[in-house]
Design a protein around this motif. Sequence first.
Motif, PDB file in Angstrom:
ATOM      1  N   PRO A 207       2.498   0.392   8.832  1.00 15.20           N
ATOM      2  CA  PRO A 207       1.078   0.191   8.518  1.00 15.20           C
ATOM      3  C   PRO A 207       0.865  -0.065   7.035  1.00 15.20           C
ATOM      4  O   PRO A 207       1.668   0.336   6.185  1.00 15.20           O
ATOM      5  CB  PRO A 207       0.431   1.518   8.943  1.00 15.20           C
TER       6      PRO A 207
ATOM      7  N   ILE B  61      -7.255   0.980   4.593  1.00 12.69           N
ATOM      8  CA  ILE B  61      -7.866  -0.340   4.477  1.00 12.69           C
ATOM      9  C   ILE B  61      -9.363  -0.179   4.259  1.00 12.69           C
ATOM     10  O   ILE B  61     -10.044   0.520   5.020  1.00 12.69           O
ATOM     11  CB  ILE B  61      -7.623  -1.180   5.750  1.00 12.69           C
TER      12      ILE B  61
ATOM     13  N   THR C 202      -0.147  -4.909   9.182  1.00 14.71           N
ATOM     14  CA  THR C 202       1.115  -4.243   8.870  1.00 14.71           C
ATOM     15  C   THR C 202       1.832  -4.982   7.753  1.00 14.71           C
ATOM     16  O   THR C 202       1.580  -6.160   7.494  1.00 14.71           O
ATOM     17  CB  THR C 202       2.051  -4.183  10.099  1.00 14.71           C
TER      18      THR C 202
ATOM     19  N   ALA D  35      -4.203   8.648   7.509  1.00  9.56           N
ATOM     20  CA  ALA D  35      -3.253   7.548   7.656  1.00  9.56           C
ATOM     21  C   ALA D  35      -1.830   8.073   7.835  1.00  9.56           C
ATOM     22  O   ALA D  35      -1.055   7.530   8.646  1.00  9.56           O
ATOM     23  CB  ALA D  35      -3.331   6.625   6.446  1.00  9.56           C
TER      24      ALA D  35
ATOM     25  N   GLY E 268      -7.466  -1.040  13.164  1.00  4.30           N
ATOM     26  CA  GLY E 268      -6.892  -0.147  12.170  1.00  4.30           C
ATOM     27  C   GLY E 268      -6.171   1.015  12.824  1.00  4.30           C
ATOM     28  O   GLY E 268      -5.020   1.333  12.489  1.00  4.30           O
TER      29      GLY E 268
ATOM     30  N   ASN F  76      -3.317   2.487  10.687  1.00  2.00           N
ATOM     31  CA  ASN F  76      -4.019   2.520   9.411  1.00  2.00           C
ATOM     32  C   ASN F  76      -5.309   3.324   9.525  1.00  2.00           C
ATOM     33  O   ASN F  76      -5.972   3.310  10.562  1.00  2.00           O
ATOM     34  CB  ASN F  76      -4.398   1.104   8.968  1.00  2.00           C
TER      35      ASN F  76
ATOM     36  N   GLY G 238      -1.661   1.258   5.387  1.00  2.00           N
ATOM     37  CA  GLY G 238      -2.078   2.538   4.826  1.00  2.00           C
ATOM     38  C   GLY G 238      -3.561   2.793   5.017  1.00  2.00           C
ATOM     39  O   GLY G 238      -4.015   3.099   6.109  1.00  2.00           O
TER      40      GLY G 238
ATOM     41  N   ASP H 128      -5.499   0.774  -0.067  1.00  3.73           N
ATOM     42  CA  ASP H 128      -4.346  -0.109  -0.265  1.00  3.73           C
ATOM     43  C   ASP H 128      -4.701  -1.583  -0.240  1.00  3.73           C
ATOM     44  O   ASP H 128      -4.020  -2.398  -0.865  1.00  3.73           O
ATOM     45  CB  ASP H 128      -3.292   0.185   0.808  1.00  3.73           C
TER      46      ASP H 128
END
Length: 428
Positions: free
Chosen positions: A128, A132, A414, A30, A150, A155, A130, A212
Amino acid sequence: MNAEALTPPPMPGDAAALIADMGAQARIAAKRLAQTPTADKAAGLVAAAAAIRARASEILAANADDMAAGRTNGLSGAMLDRLRLDEGRLAAIADAIDAVAALPNPAGTEIDRVTRPNGLMMSRVRVPLGVIGIIYESRPNVTADAAALGLMSGNAVILRGGSEAVNSNRAIHAAFAAGLVEARLPADAVQLVPTQDRAAVGAMLRAQGLIDIIIPRGGKGLVARVQDEARVPVLAHLDGVNHLYIDADADPAKAAELAVNAKMRRTGVCGATETILIDRAYPAPLGIIDALVAAGCEVRGDGAIATLSPHVEAASTGDWDTEYLDAIVSIAMVDGLKGALAHIDAHSSRHTDAIVTEDISAAERFLSEVDSAIVMHNASTQFADGGEFGLGAEIGIATGRLHARGPVALEGLTTYKWLVRGSGQTRP
């Protein structure tokens, strides 16, 4: 894990260790993605789409295995429809990846800027989220859609698909990862959990500091478990108990066509209409019923609807809160727009609700007062899809109120940070 590694690491002794390892690698990926130029990410997506097309026969063979297992295990027709891939659907998956590659990247864009009286310049810039975690059922296209969205938004994603689509998901993921490696992007940016052990889901939900946000996409049971157990933020995609309200001033031909399309185009998608509400003053309710029956739909109605046709079965109390995902619809008579609004407020899952009417004032009131993620006028609820919204693809339809709502695509993945630029200001 380096960029050349396309196979997951050996399964550790416990799920927590596996997810910790995957999360650590995702965090590294990421950070790299956040600094990768948009053109490079787009090139990676184009390569991933090409790899999926090149491996079409492998992916379809894997899907055939899943379909056979699904029939053996008694999956419903709706679930099998969600699971099924063919050449057309696989081509659409690859096309959706290409579409995402062509979209503007929201990460790095400035939302707004202001200069304060003291000279400080403050701006908000999209960044972003981070890492997911995406937990989903049935639909193998989610593997590609989530990976593409993503990656383009910067991400890393950790995917955990349902056991019914395990072979399809692995084949799509392998092709996607091969495309990333070809484009010299980190394969760890898109990881697929290599086990169907439910403990892996629990480990993802407890992975504070590594994941995250969690996005669940599936039935009520899955979403409820995620919301109950998660120790990280959740962006929920709930079921689609969607309504089509036919107002007294609806055009009969338009109303019948919309009712059939909204219910029957694809009954297994979350944008399918499940309940139709008809104003008592609407002049042609039997036409709606007959059109649905002719299309092969089972109709369950309240007392007023049941008197109109022998093809109507009596609806139960539970029908008004059911996402059928099948060729079944519940129909109720309501007392005008006020009655429709009351019924929707009591039974809608806040996903997608629509009105059919030629009365603009009624339409505007409906659009204003219905509290759902997507509200429509004279359009089929089947348009509740990220691609139809020009978003390329979607991870799901968010039905909550925070962060993102409706089709969750690039912008929904985001957040933002404040940038403050000064010239030596101190606070008195």
